[in-house]
Scaffold this motif. Structure first.
Motif, mmCIF file in Angstrom:
data_model
loop_
_atom_site.group_PDB
_atom_site.id
_atom_site.type_symbol
_atom_site.label_atom_id
_atom_site.label_comp_id
_atom_site.label_asym_id
_atom_site.label_seq_id
_atom_site.Cartn_x
_atom_site.Cartn_y
_atom_site.Cartn_z
ATOM 1 N N SER A 219 0.851 -1.191 0.000
ATOM 2 C CA SER A 219 0.000 0.000 0.000
ATOM 3 C C SER A 219 0.890 1.245 0.000
ATOM 4 O O SER A 219 2.102 1.147 0.230
ATOM 5 C CB SER A 219 -0.812 0.067 1.294
ATOM 6 N N LYS B 259 -2.978 10.206 5.425
ATOM 7 C CA LYS B 259 -2.580 9.018 4.662
ATOM 8 C C LYS B 259 -2.089 9.553 3.317
ATOM 9 O O LYS B 259 -2.684 10.498 2.775
ATOM 10 C CB LYS B 259 -3.790 8.125 4.382
ATOM 11 N N THR C 144 -2.399 8.481 0.349
ATOM 12 C CA THR C 144 -3.425 8.466 -0.715
ATOM 13 C C THR C 144 -4.366 9.668 -0.583
ATOM 14 O O THR C 144 -4.703 10.315 -1.576
ATOM 15 C CB THR C 144 -4.221 7.146 -0.678
ATOM 16 N N GLU D 14 1.327 4.101 -4.024
ATOM 17 C CA GLU D 14 1.715 2.692 -4.086
ATOM 18 C C GLU D 14 2.956 2.521 -4.966
ATOM 19 O O GLU D 14 3.837 1.722 -4.679
ATOM 20 C CB GLU D 14 0.549 1.853 -4.651
ATOM 21 N N PHE E 187 -3.406 -1.567 -5.368
ATOM 22 C CA PHE E 187 -4.419 -0.523 -5.554
ATOM 23 C C PHE E 187 -4.734 -0.159 -7.006
ATOM 24 O O PHE E 187 -5.798 0.329 -7.295
ATOM 25 C CB PHE E 187 -3.990 0.732 -4.779
ATOM 26 N N ARG F 133 -11.178 2.327 -2.372
ATOM 27 C CA ARG F 133 -10.214 2.544 -1.290
ATOM 28 C C ARG F 133 -9.921 1.231 -0.548
ATOM 29 O O ARG F 133 -10.789 0.395 -0.358
ATOM 30 C CB ARG F 133 -10.735 3.598 -0.322
ATOM 31 N N GLY F 134 -8.700 1.082 -0.133
ATOM 32 C CA GLY F 134 -8.278 -0.144 0.544
ATOM 33 C C GLY F 134 -8.003 -1.286 -0.442
ATOM 34 O O GLY F 134 -7.825 -2.433 -0.061
ATOM 35 N N GLY F 135 -7.932 -0.921 -1.737
ATOM 36 C CA GLY F 135 -7.894 -1.948 -2.780
ATOM 37 C C GLY F 135 -6.581 -2.698 -2.941
ATOM 38 O O GLY F 135 -6.523 -3.651 -3.730
ATOM 39 N N SER F 136 -5.534 -2.337 -2.203
ATOM 40 C CA SER F 136 -4.296 -3.125 -2.321
ATOM 41 C C SER F 136 -4.528 -4.564 -1.865
ATOM 42 O O SER F 136 -3.842 -5.488 -2.326
ATOM 43 C CB SER F 136 -3.172 -2.503 -1.483
ATOM 44 N N ASP F 137 -5.483 -4.752 -0.970
ATOM 45 C CA ASP F 137 -5.853 -6.114 -0.567
ATOM 46 C C ASP F 137 -6.265 -6.946 -1.783
ATOM 47 O O ASP F 137 -6.008 -8.144 -1.845
ATOM 48 C CB ASP F 137 -7.071 -6.075 0.377
HETATM 49 N N1 ASP Z 1 -3.717 3.455 -0.547
HETATM 50 C C1 ASP Z 1 -5.048 3.082 -0.900
HETATM 51 C C2 ASP Z 1 -6.009 3.634 0.132
HETATM 52 O O1 ASP Z 1 -5.616 4.335 1.053
HETATM 53 C C3 ASP Z 1 -5.201 1.616 -1.099
HETATM 54 C C4 ASP Z 1 -4.769 0.744 0.051
HETATM 55 O O2 ASP Z 1 -4.084 1.187 0.963
HETATM 56 O O3 ASP Z 1 -5.129 -0.446 0.042
HETATM 57 O O4 ASP Z 1 -7.189 3.392 0.025
#
Ligand code: ASP
Length: 434
Positions: A34, A45, A47, A112, A166, A180-184
């Motif tokens: 991430s 953050k 992002t 990323e 991401f 958002r959070g898409g690196s998962d």
């Molecule tokens: N950096 C991106 C976010 O903050 C994706 C991630 O961290 O998974 O949403």
């Protein structure tokens, strides 16, 4: 072979630990990262800062808006002990964002990108850009099969790689991001493509907890969790993993191991297919809940024999674009449970439409409802689970407004008044875990 994904807090304050973890096991060949997250409360953050910079890049505030991004990466490079031209990299990033001036997604992806580039340098691994690995269609939908074949072709023969999470690119080469959070999700797709034995998702908690720690003091960590239980608990608000990260690995039978970068000795939570769960698991795996529901009770004598009653009720909801969460029914009653945020100010009109559609004897509204799901695969085979749950609620004088047990017997959902919410979760937790 393991695919590891490191989240934002790991990539910020935990970056030295990330290096240690990645180097501790030669099986950790593919590392997805991430952008750096917050180091402390009140921080940005990266992002979020990139989205902000994108908006302000042509204004007089552009330097101030870029500062948190630059500070964060300078710190990462310093923590990694890298002798890279960080100022050069940062100016190049600003120029690139300027060149893609119509794309907020491009700007957001640079967090990323830089994260992966710097970590790859430190690990002596190959930096493999995700624009050639993750493919989206022109509408921004992931093309999973295409991405899998791109990843297999590109990573074949690569001993060790660091890959930005991401984002990917569409057929015309434009950078596209996940939500958002898409690196998962990136990590899950790489694990699936490379047929990893396990997908390690490194974050800043010890794993899934059996209850919300803001409500229950020191709740037990869940050691094993099935994908189905995960779905139930995440739906009810337990968020550790992006929900879309599950499908790619689940369909290939790859377990997900949630691990804590800041406590690497802890085994974390292992998410597996239900067939792989240990047989002696507890009847209850976890308890999760949500506030903010309204229940509409519809009563009509002889409802049970009126053909099409249910369809007409649901037809009204459908026409108003309202989704419902539960629909418990009795002989002459049918209730629909709806989230307050989907209901908004549509309630009065909904009631009059229901009156017209099904001519009920009464329609009663009960708002201020909270739902609590008690989830566990093993409850189907254990007698007395429901009795224990309701005894615990009764002992604390908590009135149960609604009960719903799915036919899968994976959970029991109760509706309670919101003022009883915390008390109810603690009572159920004490009944099964203390
Ligand atoms: N950096 C991106 C976010 O903050 C994706 C991630 O961290 O998974 O949403």
């Amino acid at each position: 072979m393991k695919v590891c994904k490191f989240g934002g807090t790991s990539m910020a304050g935990g970056i030295k630990r990330v290096v240690k973890i990645a180097e501790a096991d030669a099986d950790r060949r593919f590392v997805v990262v991430s952008a750096p997250g917050k180091r402390k409360d009140g921080d940005f953050k990266v992002t979020d800062a990139l989205y902000r910079y994108f908006k302000l890049k042509d204004s007089s505030e552009n330097n101030e808006a870029f500062k948190p991004i630059a500070d964060s990466f300078r710190q990462v490079a310093e923590d990694l002990g890298l002798s890279v031209d960080i100022d050069g990299l940062l100016s190049e990033t600003r120029r690139d964002i300027g060149r893609h001036s119509d794309s907020a997604e491009f700007a957001a992806s640079r967090g990323e990108y830089l994260s992966a580039y710097l970590l790859a340098r430190r690990l002596g691994a190959e930096f493999v850009d995700s624009d050639g690995l993750i493919r989206f269609d022109e509408g921004g939908e992931l093309l999973l099969d295409k991405s899998i074949s791109l990843i297999r072709a590109r990573l074949a023969g690569v001993e060790r790689a660091v890959i930005p999470g991401f984002y990917g690119a569409d057929e015309s080469g434009r950078i596209r991001t996940f939500s958002r959070g898409g690196s998962d999700i990136t990590g899950a797709i790489v694990a699936r493509a490379m047929q990893a034995d396990v997908y390690e998702n490194w974050t800043d908690v010890d794993g899934f907890l059996s209850a919300d720690p803001r409500i229950v003091a020191d709740p037990a960590r869940i050691e094993w969790l099935s994908y189905k239980e995960l779905r139930e608990l995440s739906y009810m608000g337990a968020q550790v993993l992006h929900p879309e990260a599950i499908y790619p690995v689940r369909s290939a039978g790859i377990p997900i191991n949630i691990r804590n970068t800041f406590n690497p000795d802890c085994a974390g939570t292992l998410i597996v297919d239900e067939g792989m769960l240990p047989r002696d698991s507890r009847p209850v795996t976890g308890i999760a809940g949500k506030k903010g529901f309204t229940i509409i009770n519809i009563e009509k004598e002889m409802m049970n024999s009126e053909i099409g009653f249910g369809r007409r009720v649901l037809g009204v909801l459908e026409d108003d674009g309202i989704s419902f969460e539960h629909m418990p029914s009795g002989i002459d009653t049918l209730s629909v449970v709806i989230r307050d945020d989907t209901l908004a100010d549509k309630l009065p009109i909904l009631v009059s439409e229901l009156q017209e559609a099904v001519e009920p004897d009464s329609v009663e509204i009960h708002s201020g409802l909270s739902l609590i799901a008690t989830v566990g695969h093993c409850m189907a085979a254990r007698m007395g689970t429901a009795a224990r749950l309701f005894d615990a609620l009764a002992a604390k004088h908590i009135n149960v407004r609604m009960i719903d047990q799915g036919s899968s017997e994976l959970n029991i959902i109760v509706g309670v008044d919101t003022f009883d919410y915390e008390k109810a979760i603690n009572a159920i937790y004490a009944a099964f875990f203390r």
